[in-house]
Structure formats: structure tokens, C-alpha cells
Design an enzyme around this catalytic site. Structure first.
Site, PDB file in Angstrom:
ATOM      1  N   ARG A 229     -45.777  43.845 -26.822  1.00  0.00           N
ATOM      2  CA  ARG A 229     -45.094  44.826 -27.782  1.00  0.00           C
ATOM      3  C   ARG A 229     -44.468  45.944 -27.101  1.00  0.00           C
ATOM      4  NH1 ARG A 229     -41.948  44.036 -30.447  1.00  0.00           N
ATOM      5  NH2 ARG A 229     -43.345  42.207 -30.941  1.00  0.00           N
TER       6      ARG A 229
ATOM      7  N   LYS B  31     -25.978  61.402 -29.211  1.00  0.00           N
ATOM      8  CA  LYS B  31     -26.966  61.022 -30.407  1.00  0.00           C
ATOM      9  C   LYS B  31     -27.673  59.719 -29.833  1.00  0.00           C
ATOM     10  CE  LYS B  31     -23.140  62.725 -33.467  1.00  0.00           C
ATOM     11  NZ  LYS B  31     -22.349  62.506 -34.597  1.00  0.00           N
TER      12      LYS B  31
ATOM     13  N   LYS C 170     -16.971  72.788 -28.865  1.00  0.00           N
ATOM     14  CA  LYS C 170     -16.697  72.070 -30.208  1.00  0.00           C
ATOM     15  C   LYS C 170     -16.063  72.974 -31.226  1.00  0.00           C
ATOM     16  CE  LYS C 170     -19.853  68.120 -29.649  1.00  0.00           C
ATOM     17  NZ  LYS C 170     -21.148  67.720 -30.119  1.00  0.00           N
TER      18      LYS C 170
ATOM     19  N   GLU D 268     -12.720  70.259 -28.081  1.00  0.00           N
ATOM     20  CA  GLU D 268     -12.332  69.384 -29.235  1.00  0.00           C
ATOM     21  C   GLU D 268     -11.244  70.125 -30.273  1.00  0.00           C
ATOM     22  OE1 GLU D 268     -15.845  69.041 -32.026  1.00  0.00           O
ATOM     23  OE2 GLU D 268     -14.823  69.020 -33.639  1.00  0.00           O
TER      24      GLU D 268
ATOM     25  N   ASP E 251     -10.820  64.447 -32.878  1.00  0.00           N
ATOM     26  CA  ASP E 251     -11.872  64.292 -33.792  1.00  0.00           C
ATOM     27  C   ASP E 251     -11.408  63.842 -35.248  1.00  0.00           C
ATOM     28  OD1 ASP E 251     -14.752  63.646 -34.448  1.00  0.00           O
ATOM     29  OD2 ASP E 251     -14.883  65.557 -35.280  1.00  0.00           O
TER      30      ASP E 251
END
Lengths: 282, 282, 282, 282, 282, 282
Positions: free
Chosen positions: B103, B138, B170, B200, B221
Site C-alpha cells: 500500500r 502548490k 506577487k 507578477e 497572471d
């Protein structure tokens, strides 16, 4: 089933590992360069698609490991069904800590909410039947206790947590033992009095053999709905029945209608999409 | 891009943790009860749906941590495109070890192959353009290095591994700095000579400002395709261009056709479905 | 019950910790000063009092962590009943490694053999009855899996391994819930389908209440033999019965004679004397 | 000897390991199901047999790792001699945390108090003589620093903490070196100026040889009382004398009466019974 | 003093940590990109300045953790005095592993050889006197056992390994105790029989007081040579004498000439320059 | 470059390890014997030679891990240039904790301040030129992030943190690849868009070849000043230039005068002397 998050003792090491794999050796060089150390900020955790929330305590843990000065106020606790645009929590503290902890916190929260949401969709598909949705051991390495918790947050129930808390005799075991009878007898002789025994059966003959020997549960794997119905009727009062294999939102209602006790699905933990949650200005 | 698996030093602790979370305190009580200690077995890792393989070394590590006597022979190495029914590896060793490690090995292999397969589908969607598919931060907590590797196995390229190996400015950073110029200037003053800077930008005005200050890459973006095309043309020869936001198999071709250098997508790591791979009799 | 030692994955960290707490920072300064690095030696693990052996694999692990060149040949495996003077294993390898590893290896082996021996004495006291001897969670911190294994080596069976693998409702839970009924109902609503429920009852009234609600086992704590006999007769066919409290070699036969299924005793793990085993010249 | 508990840096990892081995992956499912999250409780740690207390700080650590909201007020600190029924501490906090932490806290406290009590019984047997009771390295794996502390709580003194903080030349070393002289000379040439040297001697001849070479202490192993008396008289003013072997409450007084400085006994750490302490309603 | 390297149990975790801090998450991207996986290579560890070697086993450990296929043949073992150009070891194995492990192996080897070389220079400065050179606890965090070993490789002897293996009463302790007498008496009452006591004295009066109470060693801190000579004469036969403070290659001979037993210097561990050793083509 | 200490997540494990290696199993037996548990004290961290400070947060961490009751008030923060006698911080708290934590805190602080001071001396030597001083990967095992931080505190800049955050093609790579071109091309094909590439060149021919292929930086190793001047002029506007090899306070000015962008020196981390800082009465 009451919804209790796991103890911090269980998940804090994972959150710490996740933070360290993000900040590396040099730390958040973007934030450290740009954001003054004494700047404070308030942000809102806001959902960008409907779903069920799980993981807020783990997100809180991530932020607070970056800085104990971060505070999180939860508005929609784990287990809540939310709509696009809902604010589920607000956080405030040093601006640097919020930015540095953001990705780790969201990675935990979005993943676990994704598991909860997938579970809830399957729970909803079998509403009105006796069937409970349960997860499997097909979980992400290192995240089992958290994903099992997310399944509960989504309204599901938990199967075994590991290889050691219940016996589950599968086809491989039966083959190596030389039959259902030998497998069950060896298991009964081996385990303690608080360990339940479940056995996977592929045919009605195997089912009868297992029930005759006395087991706590039977796993009816990949059976056609008609066979399943018959199996459930044979097992009634003798063992818990669990259906598995090719469970989808589409197939679940008919399977549940057979009267089976449990429907297990691996994909709610291993293939659910993350729920889209962002950290926005308040 | 050559495909090298990460060093065992990096992933062995995760595999160990995953095994321990599965065997718990009492171990695999089913297998220990039913399967004789001296029984040996040979099994095949076989795929049940088409996809791209990643994670065979991690699966091998799982089996060998259970028992160093397990041997795995790889037939279709990581990065291979496989069809339903293909055998990707055979393993043999003590039957108990194969069952106990199964597993954990599969959880690693199916998850990473799922990431590779999702990546490959996006790579395929932009074939014939200059666009490379890249991943994001992510990723699943604890699995970043492995998922980045799976992205490479699927034909993608890697973005930052963490907050410390490149600067990515960002919108939040720009807001807290009070503008693009301040953010870029602070970043340039802060970092070492081997650190690249990406920023960004949401508008063409911001793009021009960033390019004038000199940055290595710009993250465009959520721009409309028309704007993207213009942005790419403005940035050509001045900075690497990366498009992100709402990237799907359906939208990717048009985005790639703008001439953008990179297309980044979070879902290939956070929302890909596990590839169905089983451990069957040879 | 088959006797399988726990996986090395479970006990190797403890053995490593134990070695490091013995060799400290400067190592075995006596041996390093006196014994030449290339001297080899053969020694015998010999018992100095009758008992039952448990822990040979852990002792082997200790020696081999000091030097992988040490070899151990086991003559009387775990679970063997031995007499004074019996050689249970011979080891050979670098003389330094044997001396440096000796104390850690013996501390493990003597302690676990002590638990096995205590268990066996209690098993022997109830021979001829249906009663099985089971251990409790009153184990030495860090050694639970090993002590549970030693209990099995002594012929006993294992109760819960921890707070998470079965429900055991004790008097404190009943008091906080406001009664047996509330406690059992809440537990049933909370746990998964492979989790058994045992409830501690002090009176026959509580026993009837618990049985009426349906539980897997009842813990009959500190009952007089007469009451126990009645309780066993009431519970027959409805739940497993476990007697606990003031269990000694002297009291066990009468308790077992009541027909109870299980007799649990904390002292076999928390208060057993180490078995005297030495490392002698061959 | 002042009684200072070890630093939290030393024992916190063990307490954490012990808690995790008890709560497993799923946590305290009984308590989580039955006890409301906001219920608070006050309980008393009460002794059920006479003895000497050790381990209260470790018990406090266990409860506070479960929940930092638990408070413990100590009434009879470590080292206190207590009678049946004495309350040694009261704790209050979330009812769940008290129940979840109870077993780990008690396992530590009862074990260490058992060591302290055994030590005290031996100390008491030699009262009025110059003999000090000392422990050995025959300790439970992972608990050495704590058991050494418990010995001090019982009025004993500590021998070496490990292989690295003093030289103890045993019969095996002497045999491998080819004699007492060679062994002592090699040790003296090897170790730093703050390391003491003790040598085990079996005969008066060996004793004279060791004293002539100059050692800090002599271990008189398994000597008859008459020989011991003579050995003590020979060694007086030249080396500390330590008697060991077959030390019991019954034999200790006569051994102590020989004038020996130290009496060492392994069983006070490896074979003492846990002291019975319970967690009762206040 | 025999030269034994510490046990792998002690230093392997440090070497592993050092490798992981070098390879990070993405590994040796330069080598992985450029060097084929199946290329093999042989290299020589060659010294580029005269000195004394220490750390070859730790370097071997570094290479073998990268790949167990690396072999190292040692030509000049630890403790050897070497000249510019000397080859101290040859290594061969996968070219990638040699390049990836190189920096970590050299960082360990050059640092420890630097400590050994500094020690040897001080040992050489006091040659012909009775004075031994000893190190202090002023070591690099995490490297104490290794630096103590390097001191031995350089011909020095080891002082305490930590706060727990001997008593060293310093001026701060004396001040807080209210005098030399109180400090020594409390220490004697506190510690076990195998623990030595050293006390720092600043004046001859303090020295006399300490000697009268009986201590194992006296630390004569920052005394003028004349005072030192007098102190040594007073202490002769009563306690080991140790000089410390402003020890350099230049001042050491005169200090040693006073007849002092030990000269301790912190800089041999905290301020020695790394020995220049490179990894060259054979 | 802004001076931000690394996150506690990064350095706390090292500080904990360092404390544990100092207090061992038995703790600070001197302090525990002599200093009453309730005594409090105030002490000053005072420098005994001129230098630049780095490591105050790590020192604070050390004291607070011993006791959370210790408070430190910083007077001269990291990066400050200090003179003999300057007080850089005052600490107060339990006297025992101050004494027990002292050595670990000072070992960290003196070592890191030593690195900062060495860096500052080199920075000062090139003042008025465009050259920045940068460190290398020649750091102490386990301390890389801290030593890199100390370099920043001394006014230097950081080169790569590890093998994974930038490509640095060295002579060995070029040799194994069969030339500069092959090495650079393979690297470009392998790495992500945010990874810079630097290549070591030994000749002007290699330099031209590298620049023609396009690299971010060139490492001009061990070049004579005249060659360096030419190399800098060739590379101007095409790549960052870094000089390395035989960098000393004496040679640095002439090297910097060539117009090179960066001067890297390993000795500022691997061979700097600790800065002498003591803990004195206030």
C-alpha cells in the site's frame, strides 16, 4: 460522528516539515527584502468555489510556527458547507509571517478541504439510504491522520487507520493461505479480543463460507448490483457489509440502494481536487 | 531536461514515515497471521489506465525498508508513457514483505504517476509551441521534491522549489511595498548574485515598469489572451514570460499560441488524480 | 497466536536511542583503551535462572548497530522456556563491539524476557481453563510494542495497543457522560465499523445495561469471584468477558475458574523482574 | 545529594514519544466520543501503597503536552516518603486532556516512584553504616537519566551514567588485556585528567595489584563477607570500595557492616515494581 | 593515548544533516545535468599545506551516504603528519557521487584537520615538558565529539566532554556560593563517586583553601608565570594543575616550563584555520 | 542588503542539539550542586576585542531553551561594529539557567561574530570599489544558514546556499563533460527558468566561449591581476564577474581594483577566529 481534529502531537511535525521544505535554508527572501519587519496585516481566508472545509487548525498551526504572534479567528469551522466568496477565517499578525506562512497553510487547508468536499459529494449521493461513505488506506504518504479527519469533516466515516488496527483479509491473503477458511482461522487465532476481522469476498460461495466461520464484516469487491443485493440479504444480521470498486457519484446511489452498510472509495483521498481557497485583503 | 530522481537522502525519511504510519505499533496483523514467514512471491506492478510513470525508486525504497531481501526489476522506467495492462516492474521477495509494503509503495507510485500524467496532458496540449509547462509551490505538504520530480517525469519543468531559491514578487508584496518600483529595488538590493527575480504584473503598465527596472521574468497572471499576446511582444528579449491562471487542457493551446515562454499550473500537483496501478500475480 | 517480532522499522529507533544514551559523546572509553581494534571474540548469551525468552532480535539489532560485523546465532528462539545455564545464542565479532553493545543488548533482552516470564507464570496458573492472559496499557514509556510482543512470547494475548485502536469506556468516562447508556451511545455514533467497544462495569446492573445496548466486551473490574461467576453467566454469548484487578498467581486460578474469557494484569509489564541473562565466554 | 530533576531538554522527547505511542494515529477515540470538548475537571494523584515519589515533573510534562491548559499543583514533591491514601498532586484542566494524558503520566510516575521506593528500601537497610546505595547501567532502554534521577529521589547515589564518563575495568577487559596491570596501564594512558578509573577485582591478590598501580575505586564483585571485610581494610585510604553481587534487603546490612563505601544493585532499576498511584476524583 | 574515532552512531547524524543542507530539495543540479549517471571516476584527497590529518572516516561516511558504491582507500590515517602534496586517500566510485559529496566531505575533513594541526602546533611548543595540551568546551555547536577527537589526533588530550561528566567550579560558581569552601563542599555532597572535581583559583590563597578541602584538579587561570610556578609547587602531589588563559605558541613554552600538568586552550577548537585539502585527479 | 536573521524554524534544532551535547545525560552537575534553584542573576554580554556582532538571536534561543524565564535585552544588534568593552546585551533570569546556557550561547555568538568580523575586514579592504565580498559553500557542517547570515552581518553577500539553488560549473564538470560548451548546454537544458548559471573559467579563451553561449556569471579562479582586468573588460555587460583564489586582506584591494563584481573567499567562514565575547557581572 463527532468532529474532533487530531491532536497537535500528531500533525505538528508534518506542518513543521512542510514549512521547512518551503522556507529552505535562506528563508522567504522576497518577503524579507520587501516587507518591513514591523508591518502588520489582516487577511481573510476566502473560498473561491463551493465545498466543505477541513484543515483550519493545521493552517493556524502553520502560521503560528512562523510567528506565535499570528492570531486566527475562525468563522466557518471545519465541517461547514460553504459557498463561493465565504470568509472562513480572518488572520492578523506580522505581515511577513502571513506571507511566509501563506502557501504552507493554504496547501494544507485546500488539500484537506478537497478531501472533505469529495467525501461530502459522495455522502450526498447516497442520502436517504443506510449506506455510510468510508475511506481507505489509499492516502497521501504522511497525511493519513489528516485525510481521515477530512473524510469525517465531509460526513464520511473512517475505515482502518493502518495495517495494525483491524484485520482485512484480501484476495492475496486468501490465495497465499489456500482458501477463505484457512485465512480466517489463522487470523482468529492470531489477534487480540478487541480486533475486528473483515474479509474480502468475490463470490456468494465465499461469502457463505466466511459468514459460517464468523467475521465482523465482509468486503464485497466489484460486485454487480444484483449480486450485491443478494449478498447483503445473505449477510444481514451476520456481518457488516461493505461495497467497493468503481464507486462514483453516478454509481453510488444504486449501490447504496442495495442496503449495503458501507461504501468505500479510495478516490476521495487519493484523487480529490484541492478546494480553491485564497488569502485576500479583508 | 534530463530525468534524475532525487537523492535517497531526500525521500527516504518520507517513505519511512509513510510505512510507519501504515504499520503502526502492531504491524501488519493480517499478513503476519496468515502468511508463513518463509513464503516467497513474485508480483507485477501493472497499470490499469494509460498514463506516465513516476515514483518507481520510491516504491522500491518502500519495499526494501520492509525487507532488504525484496528485489525490483524495472521494465518501464519513470517518464515512460504506458498503456492499460503494461507491466512496469516486477518484484519478488518474502511474500509478507510484498504485502506489507504494497500500500505504501502504491500510494507513492500512483500519486506521483498521477502528477506526471496530468503534467504530460498539459505538455501535450501545447505541443508545437515554445511554451513549457511549469509547476508551482502548490504541492502536497512533505512531498515537494517528489512532486517536482514527477512534473519533470511528465515533461514539465520546475518553477521555484521554495521561498528561498528565487524571488517572486506577487501582488501582496507590491501592495505592501507601495508599488512595483519599490518592490523590485528592495529585492535587487537584498539578494545574492545567483538569485533571479520574477515579478507578477497584472497590467501592461506594470509590465513596462518592471521591464524598465530589469527583471529576469514576469508572471502574467490571469490575463486575457489578447493582453497576453501584447505583453509577450513587449517583453520579448527583455524577460522570460510566464502565464498563469485558469490553465486547463482546453485553454492552454490558445495561451501557448501567444508565444509565452512558460505556462504554470497549480492543479498538476494539487489536484491530479492518482494513476491506477496495481500489484498483480505475475 | 503466532509469534512474530515487530518490524525493525518499529524498534530500531529505540535500540539506537538506547545505545546512544550508553555510549554518550566519548564512547566506550574503557574498551577503546584496553581492547585492540582487531581482536575478535565469541561469547554466549546464557540464562542464569529459569524463564521464557523474548528480545533476541532486539539484542541482535543492538550489537549490529555497534558493528555490522557482529553475527548472532540463535539457539533458543523467543518464546522458548529455558533453564538455568541454557545457552540461548552465541555471538561473535570484533571484541570491542561485543563489549560496547553488551549492556544495551542485555538491558533489552533481560527486560523483555522478564515480561515474557511473568506472563508465562500467569498463563500457567490458569492452564486448563478458557481464560487467556492479556496485558494492559501499563507499559514502560517507549517500549509498548516490544512489551506487547514479550507478552505474546510468554503465551499471553494483547489488549489494546493504544487509545486509538479500540474503545474502552472506563468509570471516568461513564461519570463524565452521566451514565453507561450515554457513554455507549456516544461511542457507537463516533467510531468506524472496524472498532470494537468494551465497557468497564462495576455492578451486575451496569452489566445488564451495557449488554442490552450491545457491546463487544465487558471489563469486570475488581469483582468478587461469586459476582464474577454470575456476570460471566449473564454475558455468555453476548459479549467477551474480561476480569481485572488484584490478579496474582494465587488469585488467578479461582478467577479463571469462573469461565471468564480474559484476565488482564498490568504487573506483567510494569512490575516484572528482569530475567538474569549474562554474556559469558563460550 | 541535592535532588534536581533533569532538564526538560533531556526528558521531553521521551514523554512526547510515550504520548504518541499511546494516542496513535486516531487519538483517544473513547474520550473524544464521550467527553464534551469544553468540560473541565479536577483530579488528584493519590498513592495506593507506601513508597517514595519520583517523576512528578515528567507527569506534568505529559499532561501539558496534551494540553497546555492543564495545571498541576504538587503537594508532596519528588523524594517524599508517602503513605497509602496520600494525595501527592492535584491537576485540573480540560477533562479530555486529563483522561488522554492519564496513562502516559501514570506510567512515568509509577515506574519512577517504583525505582525510588526500591532504592529507599535498600538505603534504609544500610542505615547507620557508611555505605551508600548506588545504581548501575542496568536501566530501561531510553530511561537512563530518569531512572538515575529516581535513584537519587530514593536516597541513593549514581554510578556512571554511561560508558563514556568513567572507566570501569571488568573481568572481560582484564582477560582481553592479559591481566590487571596491562588493563590499568592502558586505561591511564588513554583517558583525560577528569576521568576516574575503577577496576573490578575478584581476589585479594588482584586488589593489591590494582591498588599498587593507583586506581580511584575498586569493585569487589560477589565476595564473601569475610573477604569483603579484609578487602575494605586493605583498600582503606587508597581507593573507594564498592561491593556488588547478590545484594538484597536481607544481605545488605552485613555487607554494609564491612565498612564498604558503596553498595551497587542493578535490581533497583531493572526489577523494581511500579508504585501504585491512581488518578482519582478530588 | 590511543586514537579511536568516535562511533558512527555519534557522527552519522551530523554528516547526514550536512549533506542535506548542501543538496537541499533539488539536489546537485549542476552535476545531474552535466555528468552521465554511469560515469565512474577516481580522485585523490591531497593536502595543500603541511599539517595533521583528522576526519577521514567522516569524509568516507559523507561519500557513502551519497552512494554506497563509493570506496575510499586511506593512505595516511588520522593523526598522520603530512606535507604539501601528500595524497592521504584515494576514492573511486560513480563520478556524480564524488562530485556531490565532495564539499561536505572536505568541509568535515579540512575543519577537523585544522583542529588537529592547531593542537599539534601547541603540543610541539611544549615538547620536552610534562605539560599536556587539552581542549575546552569552546567547540563548534554540534561538532563537540568530532573536535575532541581531532584534538586527540593532534596529540592533545581531552578535558570535559560536557557539563555532566566532571565538576568544574568557576569564579561565577564561587561567587554565587559565597566562597571556595561552600562551593567545594556542595559539589562533594552532590556528585557520584566516579566524578572528579576541579576548581578554578585566581590566587594562591584560594589555591590553599581548595587543596585543603581536597579536589582532584585546580585550574590556574590567567596567572603570571611566577605565580604559576609557585602554585604548581604548592599543589604538587595534591592535585593536578591546569594552566589556562592567553595560551599561544609563543607563551606556551614558558608556561609549560613551570611544571604544570595541563595547558588548556580554547582556540585550538574555536579559532583554528581549516587545513587546505583538495580532491584532485589521481 | 537588509539584515534578517533566519527563521527560528531553521536554527532552533541546531541550538537544541548543541545544548544537549553540552548538558549530556546528567546535566550541569556543577551548577546544580552549588547554585540554589531560586537564585536570580543579571549578566552582560561584553566584547573583549573589536569586531562585528552576529548571533544574538541564537544566543537568546540557547538561554531560553534552558529556561523560558530568561530575558535578553539587546543593546548592539547583529551587524554592529563594536569596540573592546562594549556591552552588547544584558540577560537576566534564574542564575542556574544563565550558567548552564552560557557556553552554548557563547559558542554560537563568538563563532558567528568571528565570521562577521572576518567578512567585515575583507569588505573594508575593498571599500571604494564595486566589488562585493561573497562567501562560499566552505562552511561548517550544520551551520550553513547561520554562517551565511553572519557573512551578511559583516557586510558581505551570499553566494549559493547549496548545490540546488544555482548552477556552478567547475573544472571537474567541464572535464567530465568534455568541454565548456557541452557543460553549459547540458546545464541550460536541465534547469528551470529561475536558476542562474555560473561557470568557472581558467583562461580567456574559456571565458569567451562561455560568454558566447550566454551565462549569468563567470568565476575567474586564481587569475593573475592583469588577466583578471582583461577578463572583466571582456565580460562587462555580458555576465557578472567573480574572482576567487588566494584572497587575503592584502591581495583583495588590487583584485577589487580590476573592476570585478564579486570577490569570494572561503576562509571567512571556514577559518575565521572566534570573536572573544564574555558573560560578565553587570
Amino acid at each position: 460522528m463527532t468532529l474532533n481534529p487530531p491532536s497537535l502531537l500528531i500533525y505538528e511535525p508534518l506542518v513543521r516539515t512542510a514549512l521547512i521544505e518551503d522556507i529552505g535554508r535562506a528563508g522567504d527572501i522576497t518577503t524579507d527584502a520587501i516587507v518591513p519587519a514591523d508591518q502588520r496585516n489582516s487577511l481573510a481566508l476566502r473560498v473561491r468555489q463551493p465545498g466543505v472545509i477541513a484543515g483550519l487548525e493545521m493552517a493556524r498551526c502553520a502560521f503560528q510556527l512562523v510567528s506565535p504572534m499570528v492570531r486566527m479567528e475562525i468563522e466557518r469551522p471545519d465541517g461547514s458547507t460553504v459557498s463561493t466568496g465565504d470568509t472562513i477565517a480572518t488572520i492578523n499578525g506580522p505581515a511577513r509571517a502571513l506571507l511566509t506562512g501563506e502557501r504552507t497553510a493554504l496547501n494544507l487547508l485546500c488539500h484537506l478541504s478537497g478531501v472533505a468536499t469529495a467525501t461530502a459529494s459522495l455522502v450526498s449521493a447516497v442520502k436517504g439510504t443506510r449506506a455510510q461513505i468510508v475511506c481507505t488506506r489509499k492516502t497521501t504518504p504522511g497525511l493519513r491522520a489528516l485525510e481521515k479527519y477530512a473524510v469525517r469533516a465531509g460526513g464520511g466515516s473512517n475505515h482502518r487507520f493502518g495495517l495494525d488496527d483491524a484485520v482485512l483479509i484480501k484476495d492475496n491473503h486468501i490465495a497465499l493461505a489456500g482458501g477463505v477458511r484457512a485465512a480466517i482461522e489463522r487470523a482468529k487465532a492470531h489477534v487480540g479480543h478487541l480486533v475486528k476481522i473483515e474479509v474480502e469476498v468475490d463470490t456468494l460461495a465465499q461469502l457463505e463460507e466466511a459468514l459460517a466461520l464468523g467475521v465482523d464484516a465482509v468486503l464485497l469487491d466489484n460486485m454487480m448490483v444484483e449480486d450485491l443485493k443478494q449478498a447483503v440479504s445473505i449477510a444481514r444480521g451476520k456481518a457488516i457489509t461493505e461495497a467497493s470498486g468503481r464507486i462514483t457519484i453516478a454509481t453510488a446511489p444504486a449501490i447504496a440502494a442495495t442496503g449495503v452498510d458501507l461504501i468505500s472509495a479510495g478516490w476521495i483521498t487519493h484523487s480529490s481536487a484541492a478546494l480553491d481557497i485564497g488569502l485576500d485583503s479583508v
